[in-house]
Design a protein around this motif. Structure first.
Motif, PDB file in Angstrom:
ATOM      1  N   VAL A 148      53.297  17.428  48.701  1.00  0.00           N
ATOM      2  CA  VAL A 148      53.635  16.315  49.597  1.00  0.00           C
ATOM      3  C   VAL A 148      54.443  16.822  50.785  1.00  0.00           C
ATOM      4  CG1 VAL A 148      54.866  14.121  49.807  1.00  0.00           C
ATOM      5  CG2 VAL A 148      53.569  14.626  47.725  1.00  0.00           C
ATOM      6  N   ALA A 149      55.448  17.643  50.524  1.00  0.00           N
ATOM      7  CA  ALA A 149      56.292  18.168  51.604  1.00  0.00           C
ATOM      8  C   ALA A 149      55.485  19.021  52.579  1.00  0.00           C
ATOM      9  CB  ALA A 149      57.428  18.998  51.013  1.00  0.00           C
ATOM     10  N   ALA A 150      54.459  19.684  52.082  1.00  0.00           N
ATOM     11  CA  ALA A 150      53.645  20.570  52.925  1.00  0.00           C
ATOM     12  C   ALA A 150      52.813  19.803  53.950  1.00  0.00           C
ATOM     13  CB  ALA A 150      52.734  21.421  52.043  1.00  0.00           C
ATOM     14  N   GLN A 151      52.738  18.469  53.815  1.00  0.00           N
ATOM     15  CA  GLN A 151      52.001  17.676  54.803  1.00  0.00           C
ATOM     16  C   GLN A 151      52.709  17.652  56.152  1.00  0.00           C
ATOM     17  OE1 GLN A 151      51.447  13.705  53.315  1.00  0.00           O
ATOM     18  NE2 GLN A 151      50.873  14.401  51.275  1.00  0.00           N
ATOM     19  N   ALA A 152      54.007  17.940  56.147  1.00  0.00           N
ATOM     20  CA  ALA A 152      54.818  17.789  57.355  1.00  0.00           C
ATOM     21  C   ALA A 152      54.685  18.993  58.272  1.00  0.00           C
ATOM     22  CB  ALA A 152      56.277  17.577  56.987  1.00  0.00           C
ATOM     23  N   GLU A 153      55.027  18.756  59.526  1.00  0.00           N
ATOM     24  CA  GLU A 153      55.077  19.845  60.498  1.00  0.00           C
ATOM     25  C   GLU A 153      56.467  20.478  60.456  1.00  0.00           C
ATOM     26  OE1 GLU A 153      54.169  18.180  64.259  1.00  0.00           O
ATOM     27  OE2 GLU A 153      52.186  17.441  63.660  1.00  0.00           O
ATOM     28  N   GLY A 154      56.647  21.546  61.203  1.00  0.00           N
ATOM     29  CA  GLY A 154      57.966  22.137  61.370  1.00  0.00           C
ATOM     30  C   GLY A 154      58.422  22.977  60.192  1.00  0.00           C
ATOM     31  N   ARG A 155      59.727  23.247  60.188  1.00  0.00           N
ATOM     32  CA  ARG A 155      60.309  24.206  59.246  1.00  0.00           C
ATOM     33  C   ARG A 155      60.174  23.751  57.801  1.00  0.00           C
ATOM     34  NH1 ARG A 155      65.463  25.046  57.041  1.00  0.00           N
ATOM     35  NH2 ARG A 155      65.905  27.244  56.561  1.00  0.00           N
ATOM     36  N   THR A 156      60.401  22.449  57.550  1.00  0.00           N
ATOM     37  CA  THR A 156      60.325  21.970  56.168  1.00  0.00           C
ATOM     38  C   THR A 156      58.930  22.131  55.606  1.00  0.00           C
ATOM     39  OG1 THR A 156      62.081  20.368  56.628  1.00  0.00           O
ATOM     40  CG2 THR A 156      60.760  19.994  54.659  1.00  0.00           C
ATOM     41  N   GLY A 157      57.933  21.778  56.396  1.00  0.00           N
ATOM     42  CA  GLY A 157      56.558  21.960  55.952  1.00  0.00           C
ATOM     43  C   GLY A 157      56.222  23.412  55.709  1.00  0.00           C
ATOM     44  N   ASP A 158      56.744  24.306  56.581  1.00  0.00           N
ATOM     45  CA  ASP A 158      56.498  25.746  56.407  1.00  0.00           C
ATOM     46  C   ASP A 158      57.099  26.251  55.087  1.00  0.00           C
ATOM     47  OD1 ASP A 158      55.177  25.851  58.818  1.00  0.00           O
ATOM     48  OD2 ASP A 158      56.931  26.554  59.951  1.00  0.00           O
ATOM     49  N   ILE A 159      58.312  25.796  54.789  1.00  0.00           N
ATOM     50  CA  ILE A 159      58.958  26.222  53.541  1.00  0.00           C
ATOM     51  C   ILE A 159      58.166  25.733  52.338  1.00  0.00           C
ATOM     52  CG2 ILE A 159      61.014  25.948  52.091  1.00  0.00           C
ATOM     53  CD1 ILE A 159      62.649  25.762  54.689  1.00  0.00           C
ATOM     54  N   ALA A 160      57.721  24.490  52.386  1.00  0.00           N
ATOM     55  CA  ALA A 160      56.947  23.935  51.272  1.00  0.00           C
ATOM     56  C   ALA A 160      55.649  24.707  51.071  1.00  0.00           C
ATOM     57  CB  ALA A 160      56.662  22.457  51.518  1.00  0.00           C
ATOM     58  N   ARG A 161      55.005  25.064  52.153  1.00  0.00           N
ATOM     59  CA  ARG A 161      53.748  25.817  52.040  1.00  0.00           C
ATOM     60  C   ARG A 161      53.998  27.218  51.474  1.00  0.00           C
ATOM     61  NH1 ARG A 161      52.713  22.376  56.439  1.00  0.00           N
ATOM     62  NH2 ARG A 161      53.780  23.682  57.964  1.00  0.00           N
ATOM     63  N   SER A 162      55.133  27.807  51.857  1.00  0.00           N
ATOM     64  CA  SER A 162      55.433  29.137  51.303  1.00  0.00           C
ATOM     65  C   SER A 162      55.758  29.037  49.807  1.00  0.00           C
ATOM     66  CB  SER A 162      56.611  29.767  52.055  1.00  0.00           C
ATOM     67  OG  SER A 162      57.823  29.085  51.799  1.00  0.00           O
ATOM     68  N   ARG A 163      56.391  27.943  49.386  1.00  0.00           N
ATOM     69  CA  ARG A 163      56.669  27.744  47.962  1.00  0.00           C
ATOM     70  C   ARG A 163      55.347  27.615  47.201  1.00  0.00           C
ATOM     71  NH1 ARG A 163      61.640  27.924  49.556  1.00  0.00           N
ATOM     72  NH2 ARG A 163      63.238  26.378  48.954  1.00  0.00           N
ATOM     73  N   LEU A 164      54.426  26.848  47.753  1.00  0.00           N
ATOM     74  CA  LEU A 164      53.124  26.661  47.101  1.00  0.00           C
ATOM     75  C   LEU A 164      52.378  27.976  46.966  1.00  0.00           C
ATOM     76  CD1 LEU A 164      51.806  23.342  48.711  1.00  0.00           C
ATOM     77  CD2 LEU A 164      52.350  23.715  46.302  1.00  0.00           C
ATOM     78  N   ALA A 165      52.490  28.824  47.987  1.00  0.00           N
ATOM     79  CA  ALA A 165      51.771  30.099  47.971  1.00  0.00           C
ATOM     80  C   ALA A 165      52.210  30.962  46.799  1.00  0.00           C
ATOM     81  CB  ALA A 165      51.993  30.839  49.276  1.00  0.00           C
ATOM     82  N   GLN A 166      53.416  30.794  46.327  1.00  0.00           N
ATOM     83  CA  GLN A 166      53.904  31.587  45.202  1.00  0.00           C
ATOM     84  C   GLN A 166      53.215  31.232  43.888  1.00  0.00           C
ATOM     85  OE1 GLN A 166      58.179  31.112  45.039  1.00  0.00           O
ATOM     86  NE2 GLN A 166      58.440  31.646  47.217  1.00  0.00           N
ATOM     87  N   PHE A 167      52.584  30.062  43.841  1.00  0.00           N
ATOM     88  CA  PHE A 167      51.904  29.642  42.626  1.00  0.00           C
ATOM     89  C   PHE A 167      50.419  30.034  42.619  1.00  0.00           C
ATOM     90  CE2 PHE A 167      55.542  26.804  42.878  1.00  0.00           C
ATOM     91  CZ  PHE A 167      56.020  26.809  41.572  1.00  0.00           C
ATOM     92  N   GLN A 168      49.960  30.585  43.701  1.00  0.00           N
ATOM     93  CA  GLN A 168      48.530  30.921  43.796  1.00  0.00           C
ATOM     94  C   GLN A 168      48.254  32.307  43.233  1.00  0.00           C
ATOM     95  OE1 GLN A 168      47.569  30.375  47.933  1.00  0.00           O
ATOM     96  NE2 GLN A 168      47.687  28.148  47.805  1.00  0.00           N
TER      97      GLN A 168
END
Length: 422
Positions: free
Chosen positions: A402-422
């Motif tokens: 859900v957080a990864a839907q956003a733009e900017g720094r918060t979205g970037d952090i969320a996407r990097s967190r998700l990448a750790q699970f892949q």
């Protein structure tokens, strides 16, 4: 190919309806049931994203509601489920969501002199709802972009604008998207018709446009982003309203109610508190510039004038959080929440401070409530981090998505967190 074009044409013709206000034929790709659902679902998040309801003076909201209901009763769509709310926002603005969900900012009310001017604004917004202008904006975007991305929202100037996720972004988009010239002229024209049918002096609609023109000439950036972005004023609208007012006065000679005393009585507390909100806004600016001392002084000044406004204590909490004094930050967020427990922002900020100080159970409660009131990426990111600490990776992934839907720094952090699970 001919069969396809014929089918497409048939579908478009089937989507043509008669506008209940203007009587004109129009293309309606958004059904009335869809429109009703959007208005119902998005009204609360749209309010939250723009300051929340003005709970300090419930009698003022009651007064505005009564004026709005009087106008809605004589509209072309009297059976819509109209609702009227005053928002705790300084920007002089008002808006309507589909199905008659209407809001007016505290900051706009302080610019008026009488009830008739208030009626002019509410009548205008009622037309936007009754004439289905919101649906027209949605479908125009759909025709251009086959989605909702082109609705014209400029949320980047709001503190949480780029952090909204899920359906919350849609409600704010609809509330703040710009109307076309034809929709504005229609709302002026038919809103004045509703005014005189309800007994109000139509000249107040002329005065209203003059007020907007004068305010727009001041070039206050927040005002330009508010009313003047969504409802651009012009001398042409002043003149058109003046001509229509003359015609209406000839047809409705008894429509002359202005309601100066009633309006001044209803808005007395808000007017008295205006210097407090001015100090608060200056305090926010000082804090953004790193001047914590000035911000604290201005917050205390605001509290002295209006001690029951939660946002002023929230500002003190922000100052203490900036200074690293989490204990006093939490105390002031506690006070802000006690004064307005249904506003998301102090809950979100208290939750983040509690998370940072290891108070995970309290943080989780605050963040869950904040996300229920207004889903934000920062709230979901924090909930994801808490879930990880509780050894709940699946739940964490859902929050990060859900957080990864956003733009900017918060979205970037969320996407990097998700990448750790892949």
């Amino acid at each position: 190919m001919r069969i396809f074009l014929a089918a497409a044409l048939t579908s478009l013709l089937a989507a043509c309806t008669t506008n209940p206000v203007t009587g004109k034929k129009q293309l309606d790709l958004v059904s009335e049931s869809q429109e009703m659902a959007i208005g119902q679902q998005q009204y609360e998040p749209a309010q939250q994203s723009q300051g929340g309801a003005y709970t300090l003076d419930p009698e003022l909201t009651h007064y505005v509601r009564k004026v709005g209901e009087k106008l809605a009763a004589v509209s072309d769509q009297p059976d819509l489920p109209y609702e009227f709310v005053v928002l705790n926002n300084d920007v002089p603005n008002a808006w309507a969501l589909p199905s008659g969900k209407i809001a007016i900012n505290r900051g706009l009310l302080t610019k008026f002199d009488n009830e008739a001017q208030l009626a002019a604004v509410l009548g205008h917004e009622i037309v936007h709802a009754a004439a289905r202008h919101g649906a027209q904006r949605m479908q125009n975007s759909m025709l251009v972009s086959a989605g909702m991305a082109g609705l014209g929202l400029a949320m980047s100037n709001q503190e949480y604008g780029q952090l909204l996720v899920g359906g919350a972004a849609l409600g704010s988009t609809l509330a703040l998207a710009k109307y076309g010239r034809n929709h504005e002229l229609e709302s002026d024209h038919y809103g004045m018709e509703y005014m005189v049918k309800a007994g109000y002096d139509p000249k107040a609609a002329v005065e209203l446009q003059k007020i907007f023109v004068e305010l727009s000439e001041g070039n206050n950036p927040s005002w330009i982003q508010g009313m003047f972005a969504t409802h651009p004023p012009s001398q042409d609208r002043v003149e058109a309203n003046a001509e229509h007012a003359k015609q209406l006065q000839a047809r409705y000679p008894d429509a002359d109610y202005r309601g100066e005393q009633a309006f001044m009585k209803a808005t007395a507390r808000t007017r008295r508190a205006a210097p407090a909100y001015e100090a608060y806004n200056e305090g926010l600016k000082a804090l953004s510039e790193g001047n914590t001392s000035a911000a604290m002084t201005l917050a205390e000044k605001a509290i002295k004038i209006e001690p029951e406004e939660g946002k002023f204590y929230q500002l003190k909490g922000d100052v203490y959080a900036k200074l690293g004094n989490e204990k006093l930050a939490l105390q002031n967020y506690d006070k802000a929440i006690s004064l307005n427990p249904e506003y998301f922002e102090p809950l979100l900020k208290r939750g983040l401070v509690r998370q940072a100080t290891g108070q995970l159970a309290g943080a989780e409660r605050d963040l869950q409530k904040a996300n229920e009131l207004l889903p934000t990426s920062v709230g979901h990111l924090a909930m994801g981090d808490i879930s990880l600490k509780k050894d709940q990776p699946r739940q964490a992934i859902e929050y990060y998505r859900v957080a990864a839907q956003a733009e900017g720094r918060t979205g970037d952090i969320a996407r990097s967190r998700l990448a750790q699970f892949q």
